[in-house]
Design a protein around this motif. Structure first.
Motif, PDB file in Angstrom:
ATOM      1  N   UNK A 248      31.825 -14.862 102.738  1.00 38.85           N
ATOM      2  CA  UNK A 248      32.285 -15.574 103.914  1.00 38.85           C
ATOM      3  C   UNK A 248      33.598 -15.065 104.474  1.00 38.85           C
ATOM      4  N   UNK A 249      34.333 -14.289 103.693  1.00 34.39           N
ATOM      5  CA  UNK A 249      35.585 -13.782 104.237  1.00 34.39           C
ATOM      6  C   UNK A 249      35.651 -12.288 103.973  1.00 34.39           C
ATOM      7  N   UNK A 250      35.038 -11.559 104.855  1.00 34.73           N
ATOM      8  CA  UNK A 250      34.905 -10.125 104.658  1.00 34.73           C
ATOM      9  C   UNK A 250      36.212  -9.432 105.051  1.00 34.73           C
ATOM     10  N   UNK A 251      36.687  -8.589 104.165  1.00 37.96           N
ATOM     11  CA  UNK A 251      37.852  -7.766 104.495  1.00 37.96           C
ATOM     12  C   UNK A 251      37.339  -6.502 105.165  1.00 37.96           C
ATOM     13  N   UNK A 264      41.178   2.870 100.401  1.00 39.88           N
ATOM     14  CA  UNK A 264      41.596   1.494 100.692  1.00 39.88           C
ATOM     15  C   UNK A 264      40.634   0.486 100.049  1.00 39.88           C
ATOM     16  N   UNK A 265      39.340   0.780 100.201  1.00 40.45           N
ATOM     17  CA  UNK A 265      38.342  -0.145  99.644  1.00 40.45           C
ATOM     18  C   UNK A 265      38.427  -0.192  98.126  1.00 40.45           C
TER      19      UNK A 265
ATOM     20  N   UNK C 333      29.043 -11.597 105.532  1.00 40.71           N
ATOM     21  CA  UNK C 333      28.544 -11.957 104.224  1.00 40.71           C
ATOM     22  C   UNK C 333      29.175 -11.121 103.121  1.00 40.71           C
ATOM     23  N   UNK C 334      29.539  -9.883 103.479  1.00 40.51           N
ATOM     24  CA  UNK C 334      30.097  -8.981 102.483  1.00 40.51           C
ATOM     25  C   UNK C 334      31.528  -9.389 102.151  1.00 40.51           C
ATOM     26  N   UNK C 335      32.019  -8.872 101.023  1.00 44.16           N
ATOM     27  CA  UNK C 335      33.420  -9.094 100.677  1.00 44.16           C
ATOM     28  C   UNK C 335      34.292  -8.025 101.311  1.00 44.16           C
ATOM     29  N   UNK C 336      33.747  -6.802 101.338  1.00 45.05           N
ATOM     30  CA  UNK C 336      34.477  -5.717 101.969  1.00 45.05           C
ATOM     31  C   UNK C 336      33.530  -4.999 102.912  1.00 45.05           C
ATOM     32  N   UNK C 337      33.982  -4.789 104.126  1.00 48.63           N
ATOM     33  CA  UNK C 337      33.155  -4.119 105.116  1.00 48.63           C
ATOM     34  C   UNK C 337      33.783  -2.808 105.525  1.00 48.63           C
ATOM     35  N   UNK C 338      32.965  -1.783 105.541  1.00 47.23           N
ATOM     36  CA  UNK C 338      33.455  -0.488 106.004  1.00 47.23           C
ATOM     37  C   UNK C 338      32.723  -0.163 107.297  1.00 47.23           C
ATOM     38  N   UNK C 339      33.470  -0.011 108.364  1.00 52.95           N
ATOM     39  CA  UNK C 339      32.856   0.339 109.628  1.00 52.95           C
ATOM     40  C   UNK C 339      32.852   1.853 109.734  1.00 52.95           C
TER      41      UNK C 339
END
Lengths: 282, 572, 369
Positions: A248-251, A264-265, C333-339
């Motif tokens: 619900x809180x995507x970084x 970074x990830x 929905x993801x915790x970390x998103x990479x665009x």
């Protein structure tokens, strides 16, 4: 029919992970507020116990430790075909850690009989330690097969397959034996109508119920109360801290070179914890 | 070795009819003081989880069973304070003046309900009541379906509770079995005793519940027109509920000529209308589901409502009244009447077929069948005269968008100066039940399908918020389906038949009906060894049975789900 | 009873002991991590870091352990110890600990199938505390005030802080047991940071006697199989790499397979859409099926995140999504998103992951502080 195997399965009622359960100030789970269910890992242990009974003959007894509502999961085990159940329920057990729990269960097993096979779930979803089974085996002085994903019996010995990192082991063990069952074992079969029918009949007749579901306490099993509960636990949860809701809180990571993005990830998500150094198997 | 499990009453399905029956039976048993046993089999995990309805209902039977139901916490979403019957164009809406539509569409004072909650409440009331009636044992079995009917010597003696029954171990017996299901199992009783001359005909209801920012509590709309402008019988409904929740749904007949009538997508088209958009834009979808409704009415009723050892109730019987949009009260009344008849029979120790005759007699003498008889031609009128929905309604809808519905109505008259008067009058008379044309004969829904059917073109609403529209596969998420491993609840009788059917429709540029009409992305076409075959994603199924009803080859059968599997409709 | 007990007696001396793990002569990486964590703990208390290793024909493993940070290595070498078995290993460890003049302060094992099998037996034997599957370890003071057992009240200077996620991993719990040594913990593999290897580092290597009893032979190992093939079932995989329509073609899965190969116990997943397109067989479909898939790590590549896909994956531990479209629902929905473009991001990922595995590269410190 011969006397058959004396089979025990250890089950625990845990907070339903689907629901948000609160915590007590001391860091233990507030069981009154939480919705409850049979520990999902125990479903595999239950299947294993019932399989052993159906294949090799005998009797399955379920054992649980917990407050009185835990009788719900024992009834559930009866719906699946368990013959008899014991609930160790005692206020003095509150805040027991794994060692104190294993001690109490050891006293229960000594009290109710001589096991041939004891099945435990791999771990519980609330404690997640996978310790009680082996600690109980130690108390009982029994051999153990942990992470068991399949087994059969031959000439009174248990032939089991247990998971190890990157593979498996085939072991042959004498009984009595304690087995913790992995969740790659066969899933629990659906409850039977006849089991459900039996439970509904028992639920109407308290006298009849007491013959099959025994609620026992520390005094009855001869356990030393000082070795259970908070007092008998060598560990305590000193404090807990929230690490935030998952989902619900995507970084978001964007607008840099691929190289920078990945760095970074990795730093932000601690991805490296999933990476096994290359010196291992490959 | 193991004992025979037998109850006095074996209730198949946790339906409003059966739960009313059980509750009423407890009251009667409390008076008689006799010993009885009852079992209720409900295939879903929880009472209400497989039930879905609009729902707006006349509370008269609820009041009869629980006179102080409001104090007892009966779950009410709203009491209808504003009832509209409207026609939708593609952009505008015309509220028909109350004087121009049948009184049966006026729902003021009726209750807006979430039927799943009601059923759950009824099951709880039953358990509470049972504590008060110790001479009756009542066992509720959720997660157990009746998988087949057990007949012995021309009598229903019980049901099998396993999917592949082998021995008596798999059976549960009942002195009387009460079928309150939606046909999944009671159709076998009807077939076995050859009770039907006329087939049942069906609609499918698709429904969404939305969380809105504002309250529309108590407001009720029933609509005709958009997006059903190609002749299919059906309409939309919008109900304002408490806590800013809103029901948006459609009921669509499965006798559509369109081989590719996708109910879930029809509902999305409905939602694109500015009238609905205004209500749901900025809101949040909470639940989605679908279920079929028996709408044949009087002429689809089985010849007998009972057979040796069993009675049929609610949807199993087919008492839903399309003209009144009413099924819940009628189903409950079946249970209410049934309870007395069964109680009397058991007290008298008479389990003969004759002991059940008063069940049918009382229903026939009561409002359930009397009104069903009165409205017996309502549905037929639209089948007999396809112009009503195929031409007149689209004309009116078009003129609504041009801001004058009255002109549209006049045009209907002018264009067909003779026809409109002649068949229009006859249709109206049938709808109003003013003439008697004798018995009618339905044909099965799938027989209406025209494989090469070309849908008429209509403009679509243009300004809608994309986020309010859901693809079928996304909608399924909101039905919360959950199936056990090895689930296999839809039978395909002959795979080659499906291959042929797929070929037939694809040659015409169409999709095979089960794939197109599925409400939940279950049916699909797989390419295996270069052959286009029928495949199913059963884990998506919401258990509505549309596929079975529209299958042109009668090649599918939807069976009761096992192990408590299926959708979770609680909240719908 | 209000008098404070003499707490100095509780955390006396005692070193930090790591019980090493080797399989068929392969020293397990978790052991190096434990030595890294243990070194920090030992230095904080100014104690020694010791290591016990069991096996047969261990070759240069003892020296490796010293180079990885151990001050002293105890070696139990016996052909009966060639393969891990609970009872013989338990016997040797118990005998060893009992032979010491005083128990270690802390005893650490890996949270592996072996460590989790053995550690509870040791802890139960000595009735000492054990914390499973820790993600952080530390040493610090603890002021115990709980009155249930007055004998435990007091301020403890050097306690093992065993820190682990608990209850659905939305909480971190700090678990302490300073009343009895050794204070035991197992740590999650891959979390702690190993020491920098010091070739030629000197340390003491001591042999430990092995005296097995008849009771220790109640279980025999018939076979040990290490699976080379990557035939991991989706339901059992710790890591799932999922591919969707954004891959552009079936060939994209080759790249995902390379990424999956970086991880142990990994599997390839796919969205419904690409399965329907025939890019990959049906058994790879993840999303809403009868099965619950709950990997610890899910990397969604080019998956838009249709809702039914999301629900099927919602039990995943950590979800990393890669997608070109910043508005893609998967990012809700993801915790970390990479665009970004999958074909740039994934090769870079593989490269950096390989660097981490070889001990280089960036690394988030989630281990000891």
């Amino acid at each position: 029919m011969s006397a058959g195997l004396n089979i025990y399965v250890l089950v625990k009622q845990v907070p339903d992970t689907g629901s948000k359960a609160g915590l007590n100030p001391d860091g233990t789970i507030d069981r009154a507020k939480a919705k409850r269910m049979l520990n999902p890992f125990d479903r595999f242990a239950l299947q294993a116990a019932l399989h052993a009974k159906r294949t090799y003959g005998g009797k399955v007894t379920a054992i649980s430790m917990g407050p009185p509502p835990a009788v719900e999961i024992l009834l559930e085990t009866l719906e699946h075909g368990v013959d008899e159940a014991y609930l160790l329920s005692d206020r003095r057990l509150a805040a027991s850690d794994t060692l104190a729990t294993a001690y109490a269960l050891y006293k229960v097993l000594n009290f109710i009989g001589k096991p041939d096979l004891i099945f435990c779930g791999l771990q519980t979803t609330d404690g997640d330690t996978a310790q009680v089974g082996p600690q109980l085996a130690e108390r009982l002085g029994l051999p153990q097969v942990t992470y068991c994903e399949d087994f059969h019996m031959e000439d009174g010995k248990v032939h089991a397959r247990r998971i190890i990192e990157g593979g498996y082991q085939k072991v042959v063990a004498e009984t009595p034996l304690l087995i913790t069952v992995a969740n790659s074992y066969h899933p629990l079969e659906y409850k039977s109508f006849r089991g459900a029918y039996r439970v509904r009949r028992l639920a109407r007749d308290q006298e009849e119920m007491k013959k099959f579901i025994h609620t026992i306490d520390l005094d009855l099993v001869g356990a030393d109360p000082d070795r259970t509960g908070l007092k008998g636990s060598p560990t305590i949860v000193a404090w807990t801290e929230k690490v935030g809701e998952l989902g619900g809180s995507c970084v978001m990571h964007e607008g840099q070179s691929a190289h920078e993005l990945i760095q970074e990830v990795i730093l932000a998500s601690a991805l490296n914890q999933f990476l096994v150094p290359s010196s291992s198997t490959k | 070795m193991s004992e025979r499990i037998e109850y006095d009453l074996l209730l198949v399905g946790g339906s409003p009819s059966n739960l009313t029956l059980a509750y009423r039976f407890l009251e009667l048993a409390k008076e008689s003081g006799k010993k009885f046993s009852i079992a209720i089999l409900e295939k879903s995990k929880d009472f209400g989880a497989h039930i879905l309805s609009g729902a707006v209902t006349n509370p008269h039977i609820i009041e009869k069973v629980w006179p102080n139901y409001k104090e007892m916490g009966f779950p009410i979403e709203a009491t209808c304070t504003e009832s509209n019957f409207s026609v939708l164009g593609t952009e505008k809406k015309w509220d028909i003046p109350p004087s121009l539509y049948p009184k049966s569409f006026d729902k003021k004072g009726y209750l807006v309900l979430t039927l799943s909650y009601v059923v759950n409440w009824m099951a709880n009331q039953l358990q509470e009541k049972a504590k008060d009636v110790p001479n009756v044992t009542i066992d509720l079995f959720t997660g157990f379906a009746a998988h087949s009917v057990v007949f012995e010597d021309g009598r229903v003696v019980g049901v099998s509770v396993t999917e592949e029954a082998k021995t008596e171990e798999d059976y549960v017996y009942g002195k009387f079995t009460c079928f309150g299901d939606k046909g999944f199992i009671s159709r076998d009783v009807i077939d076995h005793f050859k009770l039907r001359d006329n087939p049942q005909i069906w609609s499918v209801g698709v429904k969404e519940v939305w969380q809105m920012n504002e309250s529309a509590q108590g407001k009720v709309w029933h609509t005709l027109g958009w997006p059903l402008l190609e002749g299919t019988f059906g309409g939309g409904f919008v109900y304002g509920m408490k806590d800013n929740k809103l029901t948006v749904g459609m009921v669509i007949s499965l006798d559509s000529q369109d081989p590719n009538m996708n109910p879930q997508q029809k509902l999305q088209e409905y939602k694109k209308h500015p009238f609905i958009q205004k209500l749901i834009n900025g809101g949040k979808l909470l639940k989605y589901g679908a279920a079929v409704l028996p709408e044949g009415g009087y002429y689809s009723l089985p010849k007998k409502f009972y057979v040796p050892g069993a009675i049929l109730l609610g949807d199993a019987l087919g008492v839903l009244d399309v003209k009144y949009l009413a099924g819940i009260d009628r189903s409950m009344e079946c249970g209410y009447v049934g309870a007395k008849v069964l109680h009397d029979a058991l007290v008298a120790g008479d389990t003969s077929e004759a002991s059940l005759a008063p069940y049918q007699k009382e229903l026939e003498d009561g409002f359930v069948i009397k009104e069903s008889y009165k409205n017996r031609y309502f549905r037929w009128a639209f089948i007999e005269n396809p112009k009503l929905l195929g031409r007149y309604l689209p004309d009116i809808a078009k003129s609504i968008d041009k801001s004058n519905a009255w002109i549209g109505m006049l045009k209907v008259g002018f264009k067909n100066p003779l026809g409109a008067t002649k068949d229009g009058v006859r249709s109206l008379s049938l709808i109003e039940g003013k003439i008697d044309i004798g018995p009618i004969k339905y044909v099965e829904d799938y027989k209406h399908i025209i494989p090469a059917w070309v849908p008429p073109k209509y403009d679509e609403p243009q300004n809608y918020e994309k986020a309010t529209i859901y693809s079928r596969v996304d909608a399924v998420f909101y039905a919360s389906t959950k199936y056990h491993e090895g689930n296999n609840h839809i039978d395909e009788f002959n795979a080659n038949t499906c291959v042929r059917c797929i070929g037939t429709y694809e040659a015409l540029g169409k999709t095979t009906p089960c794939v197109a009409d599925c409400t939940a992305e279950v049916h699909r076409v797989d390419i295996i060894d270069d052959v286009r075959k029928h495949g199913m994603s059963l884990e998506n199924c919401v258990h509505c049975r549309t596929c079975e009803i529209v299958c042109p080859e009668v090649n599918l059968r939807v069976k009761p789900t096992a192990q408590g599997s299926g959708p979770d409709f609680l909240g719908l | 009873m209000s008098e404070q007990p003499d707490v100095s007696a509780f955390c006396p001396k005692g070193d930090v002991l790591v019980i090493a793990e080797q399989i068929l002569g392969d020293l397990q990486p978790v052991t190096l991590e434990l030595l890294g964590a243990g070194r920090i703990l030992a230095d904080k208390m100014e104690r020694n870091l010791k290591c016990l290793v069991l096996g047969h024909n261990l070759g240069d493993i003892p020296q490796k352990l010293i180079e990885a940070g151990a001050d002293e290595v105890f070696v139990a070498d016996d052909q009966e110890l060639y393969l891990y078995r609970t009872l013989p290993y338990r016997r040797v460890v118990v005998d060893f600990l009992e032979s010491l003049p005083e128990p270690p302060h802390t005893c650490l094992l890996g949270s592996t199938t072996t460590g989790r099998d053995l550690a509870p037996r040791i802890s139960a034997h000595f009735e000492t505390g054990l914390t499973a599957d820790c993600t952080e370890l530390d040493i610090g003071p603890y002021d115990h005030k709980n009155k249930v057992d007055p004998s435990k009240i007091g301020l403890y200077p050097n306690c093992l802080y065993a820190i682990r996620p608990s209850f659905g991993e939305s909480l971190k719990a700090r678990i302490l047991g300073p009343w009895k040594n050794p204070q035991m913990a197992t740590t999650r593999p891959g979390v702690m940071t190993p020491n920098k290897n010091e070739p030629g580092r000197k340390g003491k290597i001591t042999s430990v006697p092995v005296n097995l009893q008849p009771d220790d032979y109640r279980l025999i190992v018939a076979d040990t199989v290490r699976e080379v093939a990557k035939g991991i079932k989706l339901t059992e995989a710790d890591v799932i790499i999922g591919g969707g329509y954004g891959l552009g073609s079936a060939d994209g899965f080759d790249l995902l397979k390379q990424l999956a190969d970086v991880f142990e116990n990994s599997a390839i997943g796919a969205s419904r859409k690409v399965v329907d397109l025939g890019w990959i067989p049906y058994q790879h479909q993840v999303g809403q099926t009868g099965k619950t898939v709950r990997p610890k790590l899910y990397i969604a590549c080019g998956i838009s995140g249709a809702i039914q896909h999301r629900v099927g994956m919602s039990k995943s531990g950590l979800i990393i999504a890669i997608n070109k479209d910043p508005d893609s629902p998967i990012f809700k929905f993801a915790h970390h998103g990479i665009v970004g473009d999958i074909y740039q991001i994934i090769p870079e990922m593989i490269k950096q992951f390989a660097e981490i595995q070889s001990g280089r590269g960036v690394k988030a410190v989630v281990g000891t502080h």
